[in-house]
Design a protein around this motif. Structure first.
Motif, short mmCIF file in Angstrom:
data_model
loop_
_atom_site.label_atom_id
_atom_site.label_comp_id
_atom_site.label_asym_id
_atom_site.label_seq_id
_atom_site.Cartn_x
_atom_site.Cartn_y
_atom_site.Cartn_z
N LEU A 52 5.45 7.06 -12.26
CA LEU A 52 4.02 6.81 -12.50
C LEU A 52 3.75 5.35 -12.86
CD1 LEU A 52 1.23 8.12 -12.61
CD2 LEU A 52 1.63 8.61 -15.04
N LYS A 53 4.60 4.78 -13.70
CA LYS A 53 4.43 3.39 -14.12
C LYS A 53 4.53 2.44 -12.92
CE LYS A 53 6.12 -0.01 -17.45
NZ LYS A 53 7.12 -0.28 -18.53
N ASN A 54 5.52 2.67 -12.08
CA ASN A 54 5.69 1.85 -10.89
C ASN A 54 4.52 2.02 -9.92
OD1 ASN A 54 8.11 0.90 -11.83
ND2 ASN A 54 9.37 2.28 -10.59
N GLN A 55 4.06 3.26 -9.82
CA GLN A 55 2.93 3.54 -8.93
C GLN A 55 1.69 2.78 -9.37
OE1 GLN A 55 0.85 7.49 -8.75
NE2 GLN A 55 1.89 7.60 -6.75
N GLU A 56 1.45 2.76 -10.69
CA GLU A 56 0.29 2.02 -11.22
C GLU A 56 0.43 0.53 -10.95
OE1 GLU A 56 -2.64 3.03 -12.56
OE2 GLU A 56 -1.95 4.96 -11.82
N HIS A 57 1.66 0.03 -11.09
CA HIS A 57 1.90 -1.39 -10.82
C HIS A 57 1.53 -1.74 -9.38
CE1 HIS A 57 3.94 -5.26 -10.32
NE2 HIS A 57 4.54 -4.74 -9.26
N TRP A 58 2.02 -0.94 -8.44
CA TRP A 58 1.77 -1.24 -7.03
C TRP A 58 0.32 -1.01 -6.63
CZ3 TRP A 58 4.83 -4.39 -4.81
CH2 TRP A 58 6.19 -4.42 -5.15
N LYS A 59 -0.36 -0.10 -7.31
CA LYS A 59 -1.79 0.07 -7.06
C LYS A 59 -2.56 -1.18 -7.46
CE LYS A 59 -2.35 5.11 -7.32
NZ LYS A 59 -2.88 6.25 -8.11
N ARG A 90 0.83 -1.21 0.00
CA ARG A 90 0.00 0.00 0.00
C ARG A 90 0.87 1.26 0.00
NH1 ARG A 90 -1.41 3.53 3.61
NH2 ARG A 90 -0.57 2.31 5.35
N LEU A 91 1.87 1.28 0.85
CA LEU A 91 2.75 2.44 0.94
C LEU A 91 3.50 2.68 -0.37
CD1 LEU A 91 4.16 1.98 4.55
CD2 LEU A 91 2.57 3.75 3.76
N LYS A 92 3.91 1.59 -1.03
CA LYS A 92 4.60 1.73 -2.31
C LYS A 92 3.65 2.30 -3.38
CE LYS A 92 7.91 -1.13 -3.61
NZ LYS A 92 9.14 -0.39 -3.28
N SER A 93 2.39 1.91 -3.30
CA SER A 93 1.41 2.41 -4.27
C SER A 93 1.12 3.90 -4.07
CB SER A 93 0.10 1.63 -4.17
OG SER A 93 -0.61 1.96 -3.00
N GLU A 94 1.37 4.37 -2.86
CA GLU A 94 1.11 5.78 -2.55
C GLU A 94 2.34 6.67 -2.72
OE1 GLU A 94 -2.26 4.77 0.89
OE2 GLU A 94 -0.29 5.56 1.45
N ASN A 95 3.53 6.09 -2.54
CA ASN A 95 4.74 6.90 -2.46
C ASN A 95 5.68 6.81 -3.66
OD1 ASN A 95 3.91 7.74 0.11
ND2 ASN A 95 4.90 5.97 1.09
#
Length: 275
Positions: free
Chosen positions: A157-164, A148-153
């Motif tokens: 952008l590409k990595n954030q979408e992956h973790w989301k 969750r923290l990785k998806s927020e922090n």
């Protein structure tokens, strides 16, 4: 221990049930060589070979460049070099006391023995990771919160979408889906429903193990090949349209294997500290 795999030899994958040159079966043997992309067969005296040259077999002296010892280690650079020299499509002859005892080809690295041993080793490797996490008092909930923290922090952008997406898979919005994944996690031991690559990253971020001893990309590439029973060497078509065995795939596999051996031994030694 991983010694059986790490120190595996040519004798573990070689073929001792040989097909010898036989003048009475020459036509069938020519087709056999063409089908298997090879040109050499052992003679029945096991001391020379017959080479297919322009559609006909010629009796030839067995050159040392085509020979391997039964005790040559599969993952040694010297052994790999022996497959690369001359024509890596060609079979190599396993010799002992100047006599042919068997044959081996780069395609024999797809042998069941290696597949099974790697599968067994990865089973222990992943168990060791989960054991270390548990002994460090970490839980499934800690892992999910880390995702969750990785998806927020994440800044990328590409990595954030992956973790989301990963967090949504672990904690779905729909109540029924959420209950289903929670039950799946409760039915097995901690960390068994998570991906190996993410577990390793989780370990690094929580100082459970050290990143410099673990090549994640190599380990996960090898693990995926073993899990999906992919051939470690393959046949490709060259620029002339001829079929050849892909030697680069074998080189890559050996590099991945060595990275895995290093990580496996590091993790095993590290685990001893928690006994």
């Amino acid at each position: 221990m991983i010694n059986k795999l790490k120190y595996a030899t040519i004798s573990d994958i070689g073929i001792s049930n040989l097909i010898f040159y036989n003048v009475e079966k020459e036509k069938e043997l020519i087709q056999f060589c063409k089908d298997n992309l090879i040109s050499c067969l052992p003679s029945s005296d096991r001391r020379s070979i017959y080479k297919l040259v322009k559609g006909n077999f010629e009796n030839c002296r067995l050159e040392r460049e085509l020979c391997l010892n039964p005790f040559d280690r599969l993952f040694d650079a010297v052994t790999l070099k022996k497959f690369e020299k001359v024509d890596h499509n060609e079979i190599r002859f396993i010799t002992e006391g100047e006599k042919i005892k068997g044959v081996v080809h780069i395609v024999d690295y797809n042998n069941e023995f290696l597949q099974v041993e790697f599968y067994r080793a990865f089973y222990k490797f992943e168990n060791n990771i989960r054991t270390l996490l548990i002994k460090n008092k970490l839980t499934n909930e800690d892992f999910i919160n880390w995702v969750r923290l990785k998806s927020e922090n994440e800044n990328n952008l590409k990595n954030q979408e992956h973790w989301k997406k990963r967090y949504n898979a672990l904690m779905p919005f729909k109540i029924d889906d959420l209950e289903r994944v929670k039950i799946q996690r409760l039915e097995v031991n901690p960390f068994q429903t998570f991906f190996l690559k993410e577990l390793l990253e989780f370990c690094f971020d929580n100082d459970v193990i050290h990143r410099e001893f673990i090549n994640i990309d190599s380990i996960c590439a090898l693990r995926n090949s073993i899990a999906h029973n992919k051939d470690l060497t393959s046949i490709i078509e060259n620029e002339n349209g001829d079929l050849i065995y892909n030697f680069k795939n074998l080189q890559k596999f050996v590099l991945h294997a060595k990275a895995f051996f290093e990580a496996y031994e590091y993790l095993s030694e590290f685990k001893q500290k928690y006994k």
